[in-house]
Design a protein around this motif. Structure first.
Motif, PDB file in Angstrom:
ATOM      1  N   LYS A  81       0.819  -1.215   0.000  1.00 27.83           N
ATOM      2  CA  LYS A  81       0.000   0.000   0.000  1.00 27.83           C
ATOM      3  C   LYS A  81       0.850   1.262   0.000  1.00 27.83           C
ATOM      4  O   LYS A  81       0.315   2.358  -0.001  1.00 27.83           O
ATOM      5  N   ALA A  93       0.215  -0.681 -10.650  1.00 30.78           N
ATOM      6  CA  ALA A  93      -0.441   0.133  -9.622  1.00 30.78           C
ATOM      7  C   ALA A  93      -1.932   0.219  -9.904  1.00 30.78           C
ATOM      8  O   ALA A  93      -2.348   0.433 -11.042  1.00 30.78           O
ATOM      9  N   SER A  94      -2.717   0.034  -8.851  1.00 32.62           N
ATOM     10  CA  SER A  94      -4.168   0.143  -8.976  1.00 32.62           C
ATOM     11  C   SER A  94      -4.695   0.887  -7.755  1.00 32.62           C
ATOM     12  O   SER A  94      -4.438   0.487  -6.623  1.00 32.62           O
ATOM     13  N   GLU A  95      -5.435   1.957  -8.023  1.00 33.53           N
ATOM     14  CA  GLU A  95      -6.001   2.752  -6.934  1.00 33.53           C
ATOM     15  C   GLU A  95      -7.376   2.211  -6.550  1.00 33.53           C
ATOM     16  O   GLU A  95      -8.201   1.937  -7.416  1.00 33.53           O
ATOM     17  N   TYR A  97     -10.563   2.392  -3.223  1.00 29.87           N
ATOM     18  CA  TYR A  97     -11.055   3.113  -2.052  1.00 29.87           C
ATOM     19  C   TYR A  97     -11.154   2.110  -0.912  1.00 29.87           C
ATOM     20  O   TYR A  97     -11.849   1.102  -1.017  1.00 29.87           O
ATOM     21  N   SER A  98     -10.441   2.372   0.161  1.00 32.98           N
ATOM     22  CA  SER A  98     -10.466   1.504   1.328  1.00 32.98           C
ATOM     23  C   SER A  98     -11.533   1.981   2.302  1.00 32.98           C
ATOM     24  O   SER A  98     -11.415   3.062   2.882  1.00 32.98           O
ATOM     25  N   LYS A 104      -8.515   6.726  -0.191  1.00 35.43           N
ATOM     26  CA  LYS A 104      -7.966   6.038  -1.355  1.00 35.43           C
ATOM     27  C   LYS A 104      -6.611   5.433  -0.999  1.00 35.43           C
ATOM     28  O   LYS A 104      -5.834   6.026  -0.251  1.00 35.43           O
ATOM     29  N   VAL A 105      -6.364   4.260  -1.558  1.00 41.44           N
ATOM     30  CA  VAL A 105      -5.114   3.534  -1.360  1.00 41.44           C
ATOM     31  C   VAL A 105      -4.664   3.041  -2.728  1.00 41.44           C
ATOM     32  O   VAL A 105      -5.500   2.663  -3.556  1.00 41.44           O
ATOM     33  N   THR A 106      -3.367   3.038  -2.976  1.00 38.99           N
ATOM     34  CA  THR A 106      -2.850   2.494  -4.221  1.00 38.99           C
ATOM     35  C   THR A 106      -2.126   1.188  -3.936  1.00 38.99           C
ATOM     36  O   THR A 106      -1.201   1.154  -3.130  1.00 38.99           O
ATOM     37  N   GLU A 131     -13.762  -3.593  -3.444  1.00 41.26           N
ATOM     38  CA  GLU A 131     -12.748  -2.651  -3.941  1.00 41.26           C
ATOM     39  C   GLU A 131     -11.349  -3.262  -3.919  1.00 41.26           C
ATOM     40  O   GLU A 131     -10.601  -3.130  -4.888  1.00 41.26           O
ATOM     41  N   GLY A 135      -9.011  -4.034  -7.263  1.00 37.67           N
ATOM     42  CA  GLY A 135      -7.636  -3.576  -7.455  1.00 37.67           C
ATOM     43  C   GLY A 135      -6.672  -4.710  -7.745  1.00 37.67           C
ATOM     44  O   GLY A 135      -5.799  -4.596  -8.610  1.00 37.67           O
TER      45      GLY A 135
END
Length: 191
Positions: A81, A93-95, A97-98, A104-106, A131, A135
């Motif tokens: 993360k 890389a994939s964004e 929403y946590s 937002k987390v990538t 989510e 990702g």
């Protein structure tokens, strides 16, 4: 998986009607014997698919994935993360929403550890809105790898994530699916 459902019923709690708390055995303090049996069950469900890598998300998915991986005899790759100085080369890389962290987390995976030759099984501890799994699936797609399936310890069946994945034709297997809570007791989906 009846044993997992029983543990959730005995020790699990629900907070604010949406957070399922099972940190006493699954994702804070870990019952390794239970996880071992869960790993065997994931192997029973996916063991004939020629999986070459297991992919999960940092951090609480790692324990479940690692224990399962011993039955598949394959390595585990986990999506980080945050970028650290020890990640070399290119990244997928994939964004997302946590909902856990309300931000937002990538997810980041080194291109060194996942490629087009891989047959990937994603394993995670929870599925709610989907989510995190979205990702991870994005990363499998970016790598050109083949997604063989998704294994989840606990699915919140009263949220949309599992439904969306199944509608996409993804081979999703959840060991316990919670349909809801009535009078303080968990209600599980029956197979």
């Amino acid at each position: 998986m009846k044993e997992l459902e029983e543990r959730i019923a005995q020790e699990g709690r629900i907070i604010d009607g949406r957070i399922i708390k099972v940190d006493g055995f699954l994702n804070h303090r870990i019952d390794t014997k239970l996880l071992n049996r869960m790993g065997k069950e994931f192997y029973r469900l996916f063991g004939d698919l020629g999986v070459t890598k297991i992919l999960t998300a940092e951090a609480s998915g790692i324990a479940v994935a690692v224990i399962a991986a011993q039955y598949f005899d394959v390595p585990v790759v986990f999506a980080k993360k945050a970028k650290s100085d020890n990640i070399e080369g290119g990244l997928y890389a994939s964004e997302i929403y946590s909902y856990t962290y309300n931000r937002k987390v990538t997810f980041l995976v080194s291109k060194q550890w996942l490629g087009a030759e891989d047959r990937v099984l994603i394993i995670d501890d929870f599925l709610a809105n989907g989510e995190a799994l979205r990702g991870l699936i994005d990363i499998v797609d970016m790598a050109g790898a083949q997604l063989m399936g998704v294994g989840v310890a606990v699915e919140k069946g009263f949220q949309e994530g599992g439904k969306r994945l199944r509608e996409r034709g993804i081979n999703l297997q959840s060991l316990a699916i919670i349909e809801g809570v009535e009078d303080g007791k968990f209600r599980f989906r029956q197979a």
